[in-house]
Design a protein around this motif. Structure first.
Motif, PDB file in Angstrom:
ATOM      1  N   LEU A  53       0.848  -1.179   0.000  1.00  0.00           N
ATOM      2  CA  LEU A  53       0.000   0.000   0.000  1.00  0.00           C
ATOM      3  C   LEU A  53       0.886   1.231   0.000  1.00  0.00           C
ATOM      4  CD1 LEU A  53      -2.529  -1.054   2.776  1.00  0.00           C
ATOM      5  CD2 LEU A  53      -2.788  -1.305   0.309  1.00  0.00           C
ATOM      6  N   TYR A  54       0.515   2.197  -0.806  1.00  0.00           N
ATOM      7  CA  TYR A  54       1.278   3.434  -0.932  1.00  0.00           C
ATOM      8  C   TYR A  54       0.418   4.608  -0.477  1.00  0.00           C
ATOM      9  CZ  TYR A  54       4.314   0.489  -3.746  1.00  0.00           C
ATOM     10  OH  TYR A  54       5.141  -0.522  -4.167  1.00  0.00           O
ATOM     11  N   VAL A  55       1.045   5.756  -0.289  1.00  0.00           N
ATOM     12  CA  VAL A  55       0.320   6.966   0.090  1.00  0.00           C
ATOM     13  C   VAL A  55      -0.829   7.178  -0.894  1.00  0.00           C
ATOM     14  CG1 VAL A  55       0.508   9.478   0.285  1.00  0.00           C
ATOM     15  CG2 VAL A  55       2.320   8.012   1.204  1.00  0.00           C
ATOM     16  N   GLY A  56      -2.013   7.413  -0.359  1.00  0.00           N
ATOM     17  CA  GLY A  56      -3.197   7.633  -1.183  1.00  0.00           C
ATOM     18  C   GLY A  56      -4.103   6.426  -1.290  1.00  0.00           C
ATOM     19  N   ASP A  57      -3.586   5.238  -0.942  1.00  0.00           N
ATOM     20  CA  ASP A  57      -4.417   4.030  -0.986  1.00  0.00           C
ATOM     21  C   ASP A  57      -5.417   4.019   0.170  1.00  0.00           C
ATOM     22  OD1 ASP A  57      -3.256   2.992  -3.270  1.00  0.00           O
ATOM     23  OD2 ASP A  57      -1.842   1.722  -2.182  1.00  0.00           O
ATOM     24  N   THR A  58      -6.521   3.303  -0.027  1.00  0.00           N
ATOM     25  CA  THR A  58      -7.564   3.181   0.991  1.00  0.00           C
ATOM     26  C   THR A  58      -7.885   1.715   1.226  1.00  0.00           C
ATOM     27  OG1 THR A  58      -8.549   5.277   0.270  1.00  0.00           O
ATOM     28  CG2 THR A  58      -9.921   3.843   1.615  1.00  0.00           C
ATOM     29  N   ILE A  59      -8.021   1.344   2.495  1.00  0.00           N
ATOM     30  CA  ILE A  59      -8.422  -0.005   2.900  1.00  0.00           C
ATOM     31  C   ILE A  59      -9.851   0.086   3.423  1.00  0.00           C
ATOM     32  CG2 ILE A  59      -7.952  -1.947   4.450  1.00  0.00           C
ATOM     33  CD1 ILE A  59      -5.237  -0.591   5.038  1.00  0.00           C
ATOM     34  N   SER A  60     -10.676  -0.891   3.090  1.00  0.00           N
ATOM     35  CA  SER A  60     -12.024  -0.975   3.643  1.00  0.00           C
ATOM     36  C   SER A  60     -12.222  -2.355   4.242  1.00  0.00           C
ATOM     37  CB  SER A  60     -13.075  -0.745   2.558  1.00  0.00           C
ATOM     38  OG  SER A  60     -12.908   0.518   1.965  1.00  0.00           O
ATOM     39  N   TYR A  61     -12.651  -2.386   5.508  1.00  0.00           N
ATOM     40  CA  TYR A  61     -12.918  -3.658   6.188  1.00  0.00           C
ATOM     41  C   TYR A  61     -13.947  -3.435   7.279  1.00  0.00           C
ATOM     42  CZ  TYR A  61     -12.408  -7.576   9.369  1.00  0.00           C
ATOM     43  OH  TYR A  61     -12.686  -8.642  10.187  1.00  0.00           O
ATOM     44  N   ASN A  62     -14.961  -4.284   7.297  1.00  0.00           N
ATOM     45  CA  ASN A  62     -15.955  -4.283   8.367  1.00  0.00           C
ATOM     46  C   ASN A  62     -16.593  -2.907   8.567  1.00  0.00           C
ATOM     47  OD1 ASN A  62     -17.396  -5.767  10.248  1.00  0.00           O
ATOM     48  ND2 ASN A  62     -15.966  -5.324  11.905  1.00  0.00           N
ATOM     49  N   GLY A  63     -16.868  -2.207   7.475  1.00  0.00           N
ATOM     50  CA  GLY A  63     -17.522  -0.903   7.561  1.00  0.00           C
ATOM     51  C   GLY A  63     -16.601   0.257   7.886  1.00  0.00           C
ATOM     52  N   GLN A  64     -15.310   0.000   7.995  1.00  0.00           N
ATOM     53  CA  GLN A  64     -14.355   1.057   8.325  1.00  0.00           C
ATOM     54  C   GLN A  64     -13.417   1.305   7.150  1.00  0.00           C
ATOM     55  OE1 GLN A  64     -13.890   2.959  11.434  1.00  0.00           O
ATOM     56  NE2 GLN A  64     -12.873   4.055   9.788  1.00  0.00           N
ATOM     57  N   ASP A  65     -13.199   2.567   6.828  1.00  0.00           N
ATOM     58  CA  ASP A  65     -12.259   2.951   5.779  1.00  0.00           C
ATOM     59  C   ASP A  65     -11.015   3.543   6.415  1.00  0.00           C
ATOM     60  OD1 ASP A  65     -14.025   2.200   3.760  1.00  0.00           O
ATOM     61  OD2 ASP A  65     -14.936   4.185   3.670  1.00  0.00           O
ATOM     62  N   VAL A  66      -9.855   3.177   5.856  1.00  0.00           N
ATOM     63  CA  VAL A  66      -8.572   3.676   6.352  1.00  0.00           C
ATOM     64  C   VAL A  66      -7.781   4.235   5.182  1.00  0.00           C
ATOM     65  CG1 VAL A  66      -6.414   3.063   7.504  1.00  0.00           C
ATOM     66  CG2 VAL A  66      -8.540   1.935   8.190  1.00  0.00           C
ATOM     67  N   GLN A  67      -7.318   5.463   5.323  1.00  0.00           N
ATOM     68  CA  GLN A  67      -6.529   6.150   4.291  1.00  0.00           C
ATOM     69  C   GLN A  67      -5.057   6.089   4.676  1.00  0.00           C
ATOM     70  OE1 GLN A  67      -7.816   7.929   1.506  1.00  0.00           O
ATOM     71  NE2 GLN A  67      -5.715   8.290   0.857  1.00  0.00           N
ATOM     72  N   VAL A  68      -4.205   5.755   3.714  1.00  0.00           N
ATOM     73  CA  VAL A  68      -2.762   5.724   3.945  1.00  0.00           C
ATOM     74  C   VAL A  68      -2.184   7.086   3.556  1.00  0.00           C
ATOM     75  CG1 VAL A  68      -0.577   4.627   3.349  1.00  0.00           C
ATOM     76  CG2 VAL A  68      -2.670   3.246   3.450  1.00  0.00           C
ATOM     77  N   GLU A  69      -1.487   7.705   4.495  1.00  0.00           N
ATOM     78  CA  GLU A  69      -0.868   9.005   4.227  1.00  0.00           C
ATOM     79  C   GLU A  69       0.600   8.960   4.619  1.00  0.00           C
ATOM     80  OE1 GLU A  69      -2.952  12.285   5.969  1.00  0.00           O
ATOM     81  OE2 GLU A  69      -4.775  11.887   4.823  1.00  0.00           O
ATOM     82  N   GLY A  70       1.378   9.874   4.073  1.00  0.00           N
ATOM     83  CA  GLY A  70       2.790   9.977   4.409  1.00  0.00           C
ATOM     84  C   GLY A  70       2.967  10.598   5.783  1.00  0.00           C
ATOM     85  N   GLU A  71       4.165  10.464   6.288  1.00  0.00           N
ATOM     86  CA  GLU A  71       4.485  11.017   7.595  1.00  0.00           C
ATOM     87  C   GLU A  71       4.467  12.534   7.529  1.00  0.00           C
ATOM     88  OE1 GLU A  71       7.369   9.387  10.840  1.00  0.00           O
ATOM     89  OE2 GLU A  71       8.513  10.437   9.316  1.00  0.00           O
ATOM     90  N   SER A  72       3.898  13.162   8.541  1.00  0.00           N
ATOM     91  CA  SER A  72       3.848  14.623   8.590  1.00  0.00           C
ATOM     92  C   SER A  72       5.252  15.178   8.758  1.00  0.00           C
ATOM     93  CB  SER A  72       2.979  15.079   9.765  1.00  0.00           C
ATOM     94  OG  SER A  72       1.666  14.580   9.612  1.00  0.00           O
ATOM     95  N   GLU A  73       5.542  16.194   8.026  1.00  0.00           N
ATOM     96  CA  GLU A  73       6.880  16.820   8.100  1.00  0.00           C
ATOM     97  C   GLU A  73       6.938  17.784   9.249  1.00  0.00           C
ATOM     98  OE1 GLU A  73       9.564  16.258   5.997  1.00  0.00           O
ATOM     99  OE2 GLU A  73       8.412  14.652   5.113  1.00  0.00           O
TER     100      GLU A  73
END
Length: 73
Positions: A53-73
């Motif tokens: 998974l790369y920055v910008g990808d989204t995971i969906s499981y059991n009604g929950q969505d998770v967004q992958v983001e880069g580390e805050s600078e």
């Protein structure tokens, strides 16, 4: 509501991301829910626990969505 996980590296594997987001309790649970086709990546079912998974990808499981983001600078 969309959860956000931050990654330091170029990518994170699907199973690791699910644990980081507290969608599963451990790698064994991640393995089963992924292989059973219960997890979507960017809207499509993916059965590979090692899916990168790369920055910008989204995971969906059991009604929950998770967004992958880069580390805050």
């Amino acid at each position: 509501m969309v959860l956000v996980i931050h990654i330091r590296d170029e990518f994170i594997k699907l199973g690791q991301a699910m644990k980081l987001a507290d969608l599963v309790s451990d790698g064994v649970e991640a393995k089963y829910v992924i292989s059973d086709g219960l997890v979507k990546v960017n809207g499509e079912v993916d059965t590979r626990r090692g899916r990168k998974l790369y920055v910008g990808d989204t995971i969906s499981y059991n009604g929950q969505d998770v967004q992958v983001e880069g580390e805050s600078e």
